[in-house]
Scaffold this active site. Structure first.
Site, PDB file in Angstrom:
ATOM      1  N   ARG A  19       0.830  -1.211   0.000  1.00 57.31           N
ATOM      2  CA  ARG A  19       0.000   0.000   0.000  1.00 57.31           C
ATOM      3  C   ARG A  19       0.865   1.263   0.000  1.00 57.31           C
ATOM      4  NH1 ARG A  19      -3.559  -0.839  -2.535  1.00 57.31           N
ATOM      5  NH2 ARG A  19      -4.459   1.146  -1.914  1.00 57.31           N
ATOM      6  N   SER A 129       9.328   3.315   6.646  1.00 58.06           N
ATOM      7  CA  SER A 129       7.931   3.788   6.656  1.00 58.06           C
ATOM      8  C   SER A 129       7.177   3.386   7.921  1.00 58.06           C
ATOM      9  CB  SER A 129       7.192   3.231   5.436  1.00 58.06           C
ATOM     10  OG  SER A 129       6.940   1.851   5.616  1.00 58.06           O
ATOM     11  N   SER A 160       4.831   7.380  11.976  1.00 55.29           N
ATOM     12  CA  SER A 160       3.648   6.626  11.522  1.00 55.29           C
ATOM     13  C   SER A 160       2.654   7.611  10.927  1.00 55.29           C
ATOM     14  CB  SER A 160       2.996   5.911  12.712  1.00 55.29           C
ATOM     15  OG  SER A 160       2.498   6.880  13.620  1.00 55.29           O
ATOM     16  N   CYS A 161       1.647   7.077  10.243  1.00 59.61           N
ATOM     17  CA  CYS A 161       0.621   7.969   9.692  1.00 59.61           C
ATOM     18  C   CYS A 161      -0.109   8.692  10.824  1.00 59.61           C
ATOM     19  CB  CYS A 161      -0.355   7.191   8.819  1.00 59.61           C
ATOM     20  SG  CYS A 161      -1.109   5.778   9.635  1.00 59.61           S
ATOM     21  N   THR A 162      -0.323   7.993  11.934  1.00 61.00           N
ATOM     22  CA  THR A 162      -1.073   8.620  13.031  1.00 61.00           C
ATOM     23  C   THR A 162      -0.227   9.682  13.753  1.00 61.00           C
ATOM     24  OG1 THR A 162      -0.530   6.710  14.418  1.00 61.00           O
ATOM     25  CG2 THR A 162      -2.684   6.703  13.362  1.00 61.00           C
ATOM     26  N   THR A 219      -1.250  -0.047  19.848  1.00 64.96           N
ATOM     27  CA  THR A 219      -0.621   1.138  19.259  1.00 64.96           C
ATOM     28  C   THR A 219       0.429   1.668  20.223  1.00 64.96           C
ATOM     29  OG1 THR A 219      -0.938   3.405  18.485  1.00 64.96           O
ATOM     30  CG2 THR A 219      -2.469   2.655  20.172  1.00 64.96           C
ATOM     31  N   ASN A 324      -4.500   7.695   5.573  1.00 64.20           N
ATOM     32  CA  ASN A 324      -3.333   7.029   6.161  1.00 64.20           C
ATOM     33  C   ASN A 324      -2.372   6.513   5.103  1.00 64.20           C
ATOM     34  OD1 ASN A 324      -6.056   5.467   6.566  1.00 64.20           O
ATOM     35  ND2 ASN A 324      -4.576   3.889   5.953  1.00 64.20           N
TER      36      ASN A 324
END
Ligand SMILES: NC(=O)c1ccc[n+]([C@@H]2O[C@H](COP(=O)([O-])OP(=O)(O)OC[C@H]3O[C@@H](n4cnc5c(N)ncnc54)[C@H](O)[C@@H]3O)[C@@H](O)[C@H]2O)c1
Length: 343
Positions: A19, A129, A160-162, A219, A324
């Site tokens: 992705r 990533s 991270s994306c978050t 998380t 995300n």
């Protein structure tokens, strides 16, 4: 010795074409705003599969340009990308391809030690990533701390994306109102570590079918926040839910502000920051939208001003969206460029 670009074009390899890896390639050709050439892609998938999944994507649609596979290369228009299928990298593979930066997107490399293999294979630098361990040379949340890169870093994490979503918001609100502590829940789209139907695996929640449940998952976002903003050590608690959507994440922030403020003032501070300090990184939205409306949005965070709420004691709730996949893929290219241009 710090690696330097061998030409004005930064030669990148994508390791792990899932992705995020595919998002990086798409973003590169869609926006054409980075001095980056992808010279190689390494994945376990067969070249025909790589070609097919590049052309067609259930989340982001068809690739904008002609894509074909020939002689173990992927052609995007007239540009040629070497395809590799090496689970264990051959010793000089990145040196032979003169790779400046490996964009490490397999999800299997989680530490500085693991990433060292790319340098041993001749890459100048590695950008991971995921948050990796704290032994990496730097962890970058682009827009917030990429200016601190010196050019000497060889192994960097793009967080991270978050983290990329909430940290700019936390920074703005802390400067404007002071944040004493907070609770954050990630409401995250499904990912490839979840099965379509139940299966056995060591994580008893990631065993469960992605399409039918809201699944609580582990998380370490609180640790991610602390790594970038050490003043918040032990001041955030974080939880995460996976929800049965293909893409886009909502971050639910509940913050105790030191100087409580009405929702309008909080929104105004974030709206101003989106336009001034964080252009292209933060956006502000006050129309009644749903998660799908942020699919393919390149920002790291989009504050939904319609959802800001303040209790009488000042407890403040915010909803912040991100794509995300797409937002993070864009940040991988931003950070890789910043790593090579830093001096
Ligand atoms: N998907 C997201 O929204 C998202 C956002 C931010 C960060 N990330 C992080 O990015 C990483 C990748 O996530 P993803 O969602 O793209 O995963 P993914 O499963 O879609 O992609 C991983 C790819 O790596 C390939 N691969 C596995 N082992 C390999 C090896 N030894 N050599 C080469 N290729 C190999 C797989 O075939 C697959 O194509 C993870 O660490 C994830 O946490 C994901």
């Amino acid at each position: 010795m710090a690696a330097v670009p061998k030409s004005p074009v930064i030669r990148c390899a994508i390791n792990g074409f899932g992705r995020i890896g595919r998002g990086i390639l798409r973003a590169l050709y869609e926006y054409r705003r980075w001095p980056v050439a992808v010279v190689a892609i390494n994945d376990l998938a067969a070249p025909e599969t790589i070609e097919h999944l590049t052309r067609f994507d259930s989340t982001h649609g068809r690739f904008l340009m002609p894509v074909r596979e020939e002689d173990d290369s992927l052609w995007i228009g007239e540009e040629c990308i070497r395809l590799l299928q090496q689970e264990r990298l051959s010793p000089r593979v990145w040196a032979e391809l003169e790779v400046d930066v490996v964009l490490e997107c397999t999800g299997r490399i989680k530490s500085r030690n693991d990433a060292q293999g790319h340098l041993d294979s001749g890459a100048g630098k590695v950008l991971i990533s995921n948050p990796a361990d704290d032994k990496v040379d730097a962890t970058v949340v682009y827009g917030l701390n990429h200016h601190e890169l010196t050019g000497r870093e060889t192994i960097v994490s793009n967080a991270s994306c978050t983290s990329n979503c909430v940290i700019p918001v936390i920074e703005v609100l802390d400067q404007a109102f002071g944040i004493a502590c907070g609770n954050i829940t990630s409401i995250h789209a499904a990912m490839n570590d979840q099965p379509v139907i139940d299966c056995s695996c060591s994580d008893l929640r990631l065993c469960r079918a992605a399409g039918v449940s809201i699944v609580p998952v582990d998380t370490r976002l609180n640790r991610g926040i602390e790594r970038i903003l050490p003043r918040f050590a032990n001041r955030f608690q974080t939880t995460a839910l996976r929800v049965p959507t293909l893409n886009v994440t909502a971050m639910d922030l509940n913050l105790c502000l030191e100087k409580p403020a009405p929702a309008d003032n909080i929104n105004a501070a974030l709206k101003k920051a989106a336009a001034s300090r964080f252009p292209g990184i933060m956006d502000y939205c006050d129309i009644p939208v749903a998660s799908i409306d942020f699919n393919h949005d390149p920002h790291s965070c989009i504050v939904d001003g319609t959802q800001t709420r303040v209790c009488s004691n000042g407890l403040t709730k915010l909803l912040v969206w991100c794509d995300n996949e797409w937002g993070f893929a864009n940040r991988m290219l931003d950070t890789a460029t910043a790593m090579m241009n830093a001096c």
